[in-house]
Design a protein around this motif. Structure first.
Motif, PDB file in Angstrom:
ATOM      1  N   LYS A   1      59.711 165.843  37.443  1.00  0.00           N
ATOM      2  CA  LYS A   1      59.018 164.853  36.691  1.00  0.00           C
ATOM      3  C   LYS A   1      58.486 165.423  35.313  1.00  0.00           C
ATOM      4  O   LYS A   1      58.213 166.377  35.101  1.00  0.00           O
TER       5      LYS A   1
ATOM      6  N   GLU B   1      55.716 164.009  32.398  1.00  0.00           N
ATOM      7  CA  GLU B   1      54.705 162.982  32.219  1.00  0.00           C
ATOM      8  C   GLU B   1      54.793 162.719  30.504  1.00  0.00           C
ATOM      9  O   GLU B   1      54.817 163.874  29.689  1.00  0.00           O
TER      10      GLU B   1
ATOM     11  N   ARG C   1      53.998 157.341  30.487  1.00  0.00           N
ATOM     12  CA  ARG C   1      54.849 157.242  31.744  1.00  0.00           C
ATOM     13  C   ARG C   1      55.156 158.683  32.282  1.00  0.00           C
ATOM     14  O   ARG C   1      54.801 159.700  32.020  1.00  0.00           O
ATOM     15  N   ILE C   2      55.513 158.330  33.703  1.00  0.00           N
ATOM     16  CA  ILE C   2      56.227 159.448  34.345  1.00  0.00           C
ATOM     17  C   ILE C   2      57.696 159.337  34.588  1.00  0.00           C
ATOM     18  O   ILE C   2      57.937 157.851  35.123  1.00  0.00           O
ATOM     19  N   ILE C   3      58.295 160.181  34.144  1.00  0.00           N
ATOM     20  CA  ILE C   3      60.028 160.047  34.134  1.00  0.00           C
ATOM     21  C   ILE C   3      60.719 160.979  34.937  1.00  0.00           C
ATOM     22  O   ILE C   3      59.963 162.252  35.019  1.00  0.00           O
ATOM     23  N   ARG C   4      61.762 160.872  35.081  1.00  0.00           N
ATOM     24  CA  ARG C   4      62.894 161.796  35.740  1.00  0.00           C
ATOM     25  C   ARG C   4      63.993 161.801  34.817  1.00  0.00           C
ATOM     26  O   ARG C   4      64.682 160.704  34.786  1.00  0.00           O
TER      27      ARG C   4
ATOM     28  N   TYR D   1      64.633 157.715  34.936  1.00  0.00           N
ATOM     29  CA  TYR D   1      64.161 156.926  35.927  1.00  0.00           C
ATOM     30  C   TYR D   1      62.551 156.944  35.328  1.00  0.00           C
ATOM     31  O   TYR D   1      61.935 157.755  35.398  1.00  0.00           O
ATOM     32  N   CYS D   2      62.391 155.782  35.370  1.00  0.00           N
ATOM     33  CA  CYS D   2      60.888 155.617  35.199  1.00  0.00           C
ATOM     34  C   CYS D   2      59.845 155.022  36.289  1.00  0.00           C
ATOM     35  O   CYS D   2      60.368 154.134  36.721  1.00  0.00           O
ATOM     36  N   TYR D   3      58.992 155.832  36.650  1.00  0.00           N
ATOM     37  CA  TYR D   3      58.116 155.477  37.859  1.00  0.00           C
ATOM     38  C   TYR D   3      57.288 154.440  37.500  1.00  0.00           C
ATOM     39  O   TYR D   3      56.843 153.723  38.645  1.00  0.00           O
ATOM     40  N   LYS D   4      56.879 154.258  36.224  1.00  0.00           N
ATOM     41  CA  LYS D   4      55.875 153.025  36.047  1.00  0.00           C
ATOM     42  C   LYS D   4      56.700 151.762  36.153  1.00  0.00           C
ATOM     43  O   LYS D   4      56.164 150.631  36.802  1.00  0.00           O
ATOM     44  N   GLN D   5      57.892 151.858  35.566  1.00  0.00           N
ATOM     45  CA  GLN D   5      58.699 150.336  35.736  1.00  0.00           C
ATOM     46  C   GLN D   5      59.554 150.463  36.995  1.00  0.00           C
ATOM     47  O   GLN D   5      60.065 149.180  37.351  1.00  0.00           O
ATOM     48  N   ARG D   6      59.832 151.355  37.867  1.00  0.00           N
ATOM     49  CA  ARG D   6      60.463 151.543  39.038  1.00  0.00           C
ATOM     50  C   ARG D   6      61.999 151.050  38.593  1.00  0.00           C
ATOM     51  O   ARG D   6      62.585 150.196  39.422  1.00  0.00           O
TER      52      ARG D   6
END
Length: 74
Positions: free
Chosen positions: A14, A16, A29-32, A44-49
């Motif tokens: 991940k 940040e 944002r936290i993304i992959r 993939y954005c964990y904030k926006q799912r």
């Protein structure tokens, strides 16, 4: 910043980030990172799912989030 993007992509970690959008709004944002292109990333954005595309030039900062590994005996 490109180094952190490549590291997160290669390690499947991940990331940040601080990101500024077209309206000059800054968000954390936290993304992959799923795909890394010349000017954009697909992540993939964990904030926006959801899957999102980010312009690399709009990523203000970033840090790789390493998974927590419990030490034996701890």
């Amino acid at each position: 910043m490109l180094y952190q993007l490549k590291q997160a992509y290669n390690d499947n970690s991940k990331l940040e980030i601080m990101y500024i959008n077209q309206k000059d709004q800054v968000s954390q944002r936290i993304i992959r990172v799923l795909e890394l292109h010349e000017h954009t990333i697909k992540a993939y954005c964990y904030k926006q799912r959801a899957l999102r595309f980010f312009k690399i030039e709009n990523i203000l900062s970033g840090r790789v989030i390493k998974p927590y590994v419990k030490q034996q005996g701890a």
